[in-house]
Design a protein around this motif. Structure first.
Motif, PDB file in Angstrom:
ATOM      1  N   ASP A  48       0.823  -1.206   0.000  1.00  0.00           N
ATOM      2  CA  ASP A  48       0.000   0.000   0.000  1.00  0.00           C
ATOM      3  C   ASP A  48       0.862   1.263   0.000  1.00  0.00           C
ATOM      4  O   ASP A  48       0.476   2.272  -0.551  1.00  0.00           O
ATOM      5  N   MET A  49       2.006   1.181   0.639  1.00  0.00           N
ATOM      6  CA  MET A  49       2.789   2.382   0.876  1.00  0.00           C
ATOM      7  C   MET A  49       3.880   2.605  -0.168  1.00  0.00           C
ATOM      8  O   MET A  49       4.516   3.636  -0.162  1.00  0.00           O
ATOM      9  N   ALA A  50       4.117   1.619  -1.042  1.00  0.00           N
ATOM     10  CA  ALA A  50       5.176   1.735  -2.046  1.00  0.00           C
ATOM     11  C   ALA A  50       6.492   2.196  -1.427  1.00  0.00           C
ATOM     12  O   ALA A  50       6.958   3.302  -1.677  1.00  0.00           O
ATOM     13  N   PRO A  51       7.055   1.372  -0.586  1.00  0.00           N
ATOM     14  CA  PRO A  51       8.289   1.751   0.104  1.00  0.00           C
ATOM     15  C   PRO A  51       9.496   1.626  -0.822  1.00  0.00           C
ATOM     16  O   PRO A  51       9.377   1.117  -1.926  1.00  0.00           O
ATOM     17  N   ALA A  52      10.621   2.057  -0.336  1.00  0.00           N
ATOM     18  CA  ALA A  52      11.855   1.870  -1.095  1.00  0.00           C
ATOM     19  C   ALA A  52      12.133   0.378  -1.250  1.00  0.00           C
ATOM     20  O   ALA A  52      11.727  -0.428  -0.419  1.00  0.00           O
ATOM     21  N   ASP A  53      12.818   0.045  -2.313  1.00  0.00           N
ATOM     22  CA  ASP A  53      13.197  -1.354  -2.511  1.00  0.00           C
ATOM     23  C   ASP A  53      14.119  -1.797  -1.386  1.00  0.00           C
ATOM     24  O   ASP A  53      14.847  -1.000  -0.812  1.00  0.00           O
ATOM     25  N   HIS A 113      10.715  -5.862  -4.269  1.00  0.00           N
ATOM     26  CA  HIS A 113       9.840  -4.753  -4.638  1.00  0.00           C
ATOM     27  C   HIS A 113       8.422  -5.293  -4.743  1.00  0.00           C
ATOM     28  O   HIS A 113       8.150  -6.170  -5.559  1.00  0.00           O
ATOM     29  N   ASP A 114       7.522  -4.765  -3.905  1.00  0.00           N
ATOM     30  CA  ASP A 114       6.116  -5.182  -3.947  1.00  0.00           C
ATOM     31  C   ASP A 114       5.955  -6.700  -3.865  1.00  0.00           C
ATOM     32  O   ASP A 114       5.139  -7.276  -4.584  1.00  0.00           O
TER      33      ASP A 114
END
Ligand SMILES: [Cu+2]
Length: 125
Positions: A48-53, A113-114
């Motif tokens: 949901d937050m699309a954090p850094a890889d 990532h995701d």
């Protein structure tokens, strides 16, 4: 437009989980819940937050290679990703596949990532 964003969210969730869920074949030795649970919930929040890889290291055996950009690894548990041991596919730059063959035991670095991983480095172990 609400339908569109819901569809997109569902698609992201599906693609994020597909790599791990699809090929999970009930390993004989389940990962310790203590190790898997917190990281898994991080991964869910991350979608949901699309954090850094995030980077992670893994060990495994090469099960299949697609020279165009994919490798299937039977990998050991990867606590950084909240993954138990499983067989799954990863993206990989074709150049990294030189000298790597099916059946090799390998150590590898992942970019997470995701909920999916890309192999950034790989070497025989
Ligand atoms: Cu996996």
């Amino acid at each position: 437009m609400k339908t569109l964003s819901l569809t997109l969210a569902a698609l992201l969730a599906t693609t994020g989980l597909a790599a791990c869920d699809r090929k999970t074949e009930a390993p004989a030795t389940p990962a310790p819940p203590a190790a898997a649970a917190p990281a898994a919930s991080n991964a869910m929040a991350g979608m949901d937050m699309a954090p850094a890889d995030k980077m992670a290291k893994g060990l495994g055996v090469v099960k299949a290679i697609d020279k165009t950009a994919a490798i299937t690894l039977d990998h050991e548990a990867i606590p950084e990703a909240g993954w138990p041991a499983m067989t799954m596919g990863f993206k990989i730059a074709p150049a990294l596949l030189d000298g790597i063959a099916v059946g090799d035991k390998v150590a590898f670095d992942l970019k997470l990532h995701d909920g999916a991983g890309e192999v950034m480095a790989i070497r025989k172990s």
